[in-house]
Design an enzyme around this catalytic site. Structure first.
Site, PDB file in Angstrom:
ATOM      1  CE  LYS B  86     -10.349  44.962 -48.945  1.00 50.95           C
ATOM      2  NZ  LYS B  86     -10.223  45.822 -50.132  1.00 50.95           N
ATOM      3  NE  ARG B 107       3.700  54.852 -33.729  1.00 53.85           N
ATOM      4  CZ  ARG B 107       3.933  55.887 -32.918  1.00 53.85           C
ATOM      5  NH1 ARG B 107       4.554  56.949 -33.360  1.00 53.85           N
ATOM      6  NH2 ARG B 107       3.560  55.841 -31.679  1.00 53.85           N
ATOM      7  CG  HIS B 135       9.510  57.839 -32.627  1.00 53.25           C
ATOM      8  ND1 HIS B 135       9.276  58.387 -33.868  1.00 53.25           N
ATOM      9  CD2 HIS B 135       8.504  58.267 -31.834  1.00 53.25           C
ATOM     10  CE1 HIS B 135       8.179  59.114 -33.814  1.00 53.25           C
ATOM     11  NE2 HIS B 135       7.695  59.066 -32.595  1.00 53.25           N
TER      12      HIS B 135
END
Lengths: 151, 311
Positions: B86, B107, B135
């Protein structure tokens, strides 16, 4: 006696020894092109014993902050800043690249979150000679050419 | 060492002491888990897993870690089912979710998204991958796996193979290995060489580095071979991908000149870069590596939540 091409200012800042052609960029990054009541003068391609050719920017009625002065270092590391009071140079110093650069540089990485979400850009200076900075968000390193393109 | 409230965003934020501490806590938790089956350090605590980009493996690993700590989990596994569709900003999503949870794992496809999330959230944020940047929990579990297999990291010769240009796991792992006394072989096609700035950084930190395209010639030198997939999705240009696709395959024939103790690692998923015949050999460490994600993530969740004092 050399011809005086640019009017002297009574109170304000003179940024001298800007590499020729970079004067407009200095005006842009300091946002001096907005009306502020004072006179702004740019002399471009002026003869210089030290640089060959140089630009000079004079700003009447404004004293630059240290942070503002340091921004100049990114594009004009040879620049000197003169604070003028009553037509005389009251202070004079060389610009220095700060350890952190906030708000003036855009990250060259199109996928960096700082180019998509509301953030104030922030970079850490990794090396001054040659100039290299690292984005606080995406951690990508930018070198001089990219820095100039994204100022 | 006080980890309560700390964000886990980038390997760059860690010191060697930080890394060693997390590995030590993970080891203790693994032992305790083996003894007791289930733990309850995080009882009453809620983890929010915000996976704007799908990654089943990493998400399940975090969820498993939180459940094994006795806590519970809420979250989503793709941005398409959220208010992002949205037009909601990332900052607003984070500020909303922190009202429902005690720790956030994120993530995101954009580099720097986890850093931004950590800046707006008052609760700890753990980066589970931000685009091609970092990561860090993968790096910690990689180090943990190596340490568990060899009892040490110092003194090892480690080969990083595959996509060293776009592969964030190898970038972070190399940066973390710079804390240790290791020798690195960077094995990749010319087109996928490790970025120059990372190599320079590693060399400045004293890491001995060899760049090569020759896997078979390098194999006998190695204690660890860390294989990565050549990831189609990271290539800006499909033609570039096609040139390097399938450049290397680790199979029993390639491994015949390896040290008996060589361990093959891979962050998974694999496609064709490690032949399944390797799975049955003593070299295969990649499934053990997957398991390592649980104790390491338990350690990170417990430490940042501040529930692991005394462990």
């Amino acid at each position: 006696m050399a011809e005086l091409k640019v009017t002297a200012i009574r109170e304000g800042t003179v940024i001298d020894h800007i590499p020729a052609g970079k004067g407009l960029k200095v005006i842009e990054i300091l946002r001096l092109n907005r009306p502020n009541g004072g006179v702004l003068l740019l002399a471009s391609n002026v003869h210089s014993g030290k640089l060959g050719r140089k630009d000079i920017v004079k700003i009447e009625g404004k004293f630059l902050s240290e942070e503002e002065v340091n921004k100049i270092a990114l594009i004009a590391p040879t620049a000197t800043v003169n604070i003028v009071r009553d037509y005389k140079v009251a202070e004079k110093f060389k610009v220095e690249i700060p350890d952190e650069i906030t708000g003036i540089l855009r990250c060259a990485n199109p996928n960096c979150v700082s180019n998509h979400e509301y953030t104030v850009s922030k970079f850490y200076v990794v090396s001054r000679e040659p100039l290299k900075v690292r984005c606080h968000y995406c951690e990508r390193t930018m070198e001089e050419e990219e820095i100039l393109r994204n100022l | 060492m006080d980890w309560k409230g700390r964000d886990v965003i980038s390997v760059r934020d860690f010191s060697k002491e930080d890394i060693e501490f997390v590995l030590k806590v993970a080891e203790r938790l693994e032992t305790e888990l083996n003894e007791k089956g289930a733990l309850d350090y995080a009882r009453g605590k809620i983890l929010a897993t915000l996976f704007f980009e799908p990654s089943t493996r990493t998400r399940l690993s975090f969820e498993s870690a939180m459940h094994r700590l006795g806590g519970s989990v809420i979250g989503f596994s793709s941005a398409s089912s959220t208010s992002v569709k949205k037009g909601e900003s990332l900052a607003d999503t984070i500020k909303t979710v922190e009202q429902y949870s005690d720790v956030i794992v994120i993530r995101h496809s954009m580099e720097g998204a986890a850093r931004l999330a950590a800046e707006v959230a008052d609760i700890p944020v753990i980066n589970a991958g931000d685009g091609s940047n970092q990561h860090p929990t993968q790096t910690l579990l990689d180090l943990y796996t190596i340490k568990r297999a060899f009892g040490r990291i110092d003194g090892l010769t480690i080969g990083l193979l595959g996509d060293l240009k776009y592969g964030r796991t190898v970038h972070s792992l190399a940066e973390a290995l710079a804390f240790y006394d290791v020798e690195l072989y960077l094995i990749s096609p010319e087109l996928l060489r490790m970025p120059k700035h990372i190599i320079e950084e590693l060399q400045e930190k004293g890491v001995r580095i060899h760049e090569t395209t020759d896997l078979e010639g390098t194999i006998p030198e190695l204690d660890v071979l860390y294989v990565t997939r050549i990831q189609r999705e990271r290539f800006p240009d499909e033609q570039e991908y096609l040139k390097v696709k399938g450049s290397y395959q680790v199979n029993c024939s390639v491994l015949k000149n390896a040290k008996e103790t060589l361990k093959v690692m891979h962050p998974l998923p694999r496609v064709d870069e490690i032949h399944p015949e390797v799975d049955r050999t003593e070299h295969a460490l990649y499934f053990r590596q997957v398991f390592s994600g649980v104790p390491v993530r338990m350690a990170l969740l417990g430490l940042t939540l501040g529930v692991l004092e005394g462990v």
